[in-house]
Design a protein around this motif. Structure first.
Motif, PDB file in Angstrom:
ATOM      1  N   GLU A 181       0.850  -1.186   0.000  1.00 24.59           N
ATOM      2  CA  GLU A 181       0.000   0.000   0.000  1.00 24.59           C
ATOM      3  C   GLU A 181       0.887   1.238   0.000  1.00 24.59           C
ATOM      4  OE1 GLU A 181      -2.407  -0.322   3.432  1.00 24.59           O
ATOM      5  OE2 GLU A 181      -3.585  -2.019   2.672  1.00 24.59           O
ATOM      6  N   ALA A 182       0.304   2.351  -0.368  1.00 27.41           N
ATOM      7  CA  ALA A 182       1.073   3.600  -0.463  1.00 27.41           C
ATOM      8  C   ALA A 182       1.793   3.926   0.840  1.00 27.41           C
ATOM      9  CB  ALA A 182       0.139   4.743  -0.848  1.00 27.41           C
ATOM     10  N   GLY A 183       1.161   3.655   1.991  1.00 28.84           N
ATOM     11  CA  GLY A 183       1.741   3.999   3.279  1.00 28.84           C
ATOM     12  C   GLY A 183       3.004   3.235   3.612  1.00 28.84           C
ATOM     13  N   LYS A 184       3.226   2.101   2.953  1.00 28.05           N
ATOM     14  CA  LYS A 184       4.402   1.288   3.246  1.00 28.05           C
ATOM     15  C   LYS A 184       5.627   1.683   2.432  1.00 28.05           C
ATOM     16  CE  LYS A 184       1.879  -2.960   4.487  1.00 28.05           C
ATOM     17  NZ  LYS A 184       1.732  -4.400   4.149  1.00 28.05           N
ATOM     18  N   LEU A 185       5.437   2.521   1.415  1.00 29.65           N
ATOM     19  CA  LEU A 185       6.534   2.806   0.494  1.00 29.65           C
ATOM     20  C   LEU A 185       7.712   3.500   1.165  1.00 29.65           C
ATOM     21  CD1 LEU A 185       4.564   4.009  -2.675  1.00 29.65           C
ATOM     22  CD2 LEU A 185       5.591   1.769  -2.254  1.00 29.65           C
ATOM     23  N   ILE A 212       3.446  11.093   0.772  1.00 25.64           N
ATOM     24  CA  ILE A 212       4.398   9.995   1.000  1.00 25.64           C
ATOM     25  C   ILE A 212       5.820  10.543   0.943  1.00 25.64           C
ATOM     26  CG2 ILE A 212       5.267   7.802   0.090  1.00 25.64           C
ATOM     27  CD1 ILE A 212       2.487   7.446  -1.240  1.00 25.64           C
ATOM     28  N   VAL A 213       6.653  10.110   1.882  1.00 21.35           N
ATOM     29  CA  VAL A 213       8.067  10.477   1.879  1.00 21.35           C
ATOM     30  C   VAL A 213       8.879   9.218   1.614  1.00 21.35           C
ATOM     31  CG1 VAL A 213       9.987  11.454   3.175  1.00 21.35           C
ATOM     32  CG2 VAL A 213       7.671  12.368   3.490  1.00 21.35           C
ATOM     33  N   LEU A 214       9.555   9.164   0.482  1.00 21.10           N
ATOM     34  CA  LEU A 214      10.355   8.001   0.129  1.00 21.10           C
ATOM     35  C   LEU A 214      11.735   8.081   0.784  1.00 21.10           C
ATOM     36  CD1 LEU A 214       9.522   7.797  -3.703  1.00 21.10           C
ATOM     37  CD2 LEU A 214       8.619   6.341  -1.874  1.00 21.10           C
ATOM     38  N   ASP A 215      12.255   6.931   1.162  1.00 22.55           N
ATOM     39  CA  ASP A 215      13.588   6.852   1.768  1.00 22.55           C
ATOM     40  C   ASP A 215      14.613   6.611   0.654  1.00 22.55           C
ATOM     41  OD1 ASP A 215      15.770   6.546   3.403  1.00 22.55           O
ATOM     42  OD2 ASP A 215      15.191   4.544   4.141  1.00 22.55           O
ATOM     43  N   GLY A 258      -0.619  -3.528  -5.896  1.00 21.95           N
ATOM     44  CA  GLY A 258      -1.315  -2.753  -4.871  1.00 21.95           C
ATOM     45  C   GLY A 258      -1.090  -1.261  -4.987  1.00 21.95           C
ATOM     46  N   PHE A 259      -0.015  -0.857  -5.685  1.00 21.13           N
ATOM     47  CA  PHE A 259       0.257   0.571  -5.862  1.00 21.13           C
ATOM     48  C   PHE A 259       0.878   0.782  -7.236  1.00 21.13           C
ATOM     49  CE2 PHE A 259       2.968   4.322  -5.795  1.00 21.13           C
ATOM     50  CZ  PHE A 259       2.128   5.274  -5.239  1.00 21.13           C
ATOM     51  N   SER A 260       0.439   1.827  -7.919  1.00 21.60           N
ATOM     52  CA  SER A 260       1.031   2.186  -9.218  1.00 21.60           C
ATOM     53  C   SER A 260       0.746   3.659  -9.489  1.00 21.60           C
ATOM     54  CB  SER A 260       0.480   1.317 -10.349  1.00 21.60           C
ATOM     55  OG  SER A 260      -0.911   1.554 -10.538  1.00 21.60           O
ATOM     56  N   ILE A 261       1.497   4.203 -10.410  1.00 17.42           N
ATOM     57  CA  ILE A 261       1.329   5.609 -10.806  1.00 17.42           C
ATOM     58  C   ILE A 261       1.112   5.657 -12.313  1.00 17.42           C
ATOM     59  CG2 ILE A 261       2.405   7.889 -10.922  1.00 17.42           C
ATOM     60  CD1 ILE A 261       4.129   7.102  -8.518  1.00 17.42           C
ATOM     61  N   PRO A 262      -0.031   6.148 -12.764  1.00 17.52           N
ATOM     62  CA  PRO A 262      -0.225   6.280 -14.220  1.00 17.52           C
ATOM     63  C   PRO A 262       0.581   7.459 -14.756  1.00 17.52           C
ATOM     64  CG  PRO A 262      -2.092   7.185 -13.052  1.00 17.52           C
ATOM     65  CD  PRO A 262      -1.199   6.589 -11.997  1.00 17.52           C
ATOM     66  N   ARG A 263       1.049   7.339 -15.968  1.00 21.80           N
ATOM     67  CA  ARG A 263       1.745   8.447 -16.613  1.00 21.80           C
ATOM     68  C   ARG A 263       1.590   8.321 -18.121  1.00 21.80           C
ATOM     69  NH1 ARG A 263       8.277   7.547 -16.813  1.00 21.80           N
ATOM     70  NH2 ARG A 263       8.253   5.461 -17.708  1.00 21.80           N
TER      71      ARG A 263
END
Length: 298
Positions: A181-185, A212-215, A258-263
């Motif tokens: 899920e987005a929260g786990k990214l 979301i803040v990515l590491d 479970g998560f993707s970004i369209p472009r």
């Protein structure tokens, strides 16, 4: 002095008649006679002797013929060179593409286009979106294809393909079984593209809107390098489905659903740059190809 008058004069000398010169030049006899008269008026001396048998050069005419013949031969040589250069330019295909497209989609597109146009000489620049925009903006290439749908500046733009960025991990990663899920990214090391990359801009915009803040632990300059890093267990990334088909089939990488970004992939063109015939055909070929692909998906 007009070149057409010299051409008529040399043709008349070589054919031995005005009618013969007219046939060679695909002109009427009066038109050739006028050009000869024009040249004699400029020379102010007779250049041809006329008789029932035809024409032959006078002494002055022979002197002029030798010089004129050499000059016309030089002109014809120049015209042949120009024709060759035009032919080379007209068969040359200059285009720029961002990395995802240039490394994974363009080879297939170019192969298909060369099957239709076997004489094409393609020259493809592959770089990040910022570099492609710069090349097209300067007119170095007439058009290019970039990642993302928002184009700033004076470019003409045409939507080309819809794409999807998916979560890519090593095959043994827990997200493959559990999904993500987005929260786990933000809980896993993220491998990013370099600044200027269209993929990076799309990801940063999307995750920012979601809070979301990515590491980010690593920045790499190509999709291939990122895939190698993921396979080595150094983290995960968001990559185009189009770029990982082979690795998925071979079992080297996996998609966490479970998560993707369209472009979108977008074709951009410098409105002041002129497309040569081959570039125009390829431009239209890409549009047709992608429209067929879209209709098949629908």
């Amino acid at each position: 002095m007009k070149l057409r008058s010299l051409q008529a004069f040399c043709a008349a000398v070589e054919e031995g008649s005005v009618s013969g010169a007219a046939q060679r030049m695909y002109l009427s006899q009066p038109s050739v006679s006028e050009r000869l008269a024009e040249l004699e008026r400029e020379a102010r001396v007779p250049l041809l002797k006329r008789s029932r048998r035809g024409v032959e050069p006078t002494e002055h005419g022979r002197l002029l013929y030798e010089q004129a013949r050499r000059a016309l031969d030089e002109v014809e040589g120049v015209e042949e060179v120009l024709h060759t250069l035009r032919g080379r330019r007209d068969s040359r295909l200059y285009v720029a593409a961002s990395s995802t497209l240039g490394e994974h989609l363009f080879p297939v597109w170019l192969r298909g286009f060369r099957e239709r146009e076997p004489g094409v000489l393609p020259e493809l620049f592959v770089g990040n979106t910022r570099e492609v925009l710069s090349l097209v903006g300067r007119g170095t290439v007439a058009f290019g294809v970039i990642e993302g749908g928002e184009v700033r500046g004076t470019f003409e733009s045409v939507p080309l393909l819809e794409d999807e960025l998916v979560v890519v991990v090593a095959p043994g990663h827990p997200w493959v079984r559990e999904g993500v899920e987005a929260g786990k990214l933000g809980s896993e090391p993220f491998i990013s593209r370099e600044k200027g990359s269209g993929t990076r801009e799309v990801i940063e915009r999307a995750v920012s809107e979601m809070g979301i803040v990515l590491d980010v632990r690593m920045e790499l300059g190509s999709t291939g390098a990122i895939k190698e890093a993921i396979e080595a267990g150094l983290g995960f990334s968001l990559l185009s489905r189009e770029t990982i088909r082979l690795e998925i089939e071979a079992g080297h990488l996996a998609v966490a659903e479970g998560f993707s970004i369209p472009r979108r992939f977008t074709m951009i063109r410098n409105p002041s740059a002129e497309l040569n015939p081959t570039e125009r055909k390829f431009f239209e070929y890409l549009l047709g190809l992608c429209r067929r692909d879209l209709s098949q998906r629908v």
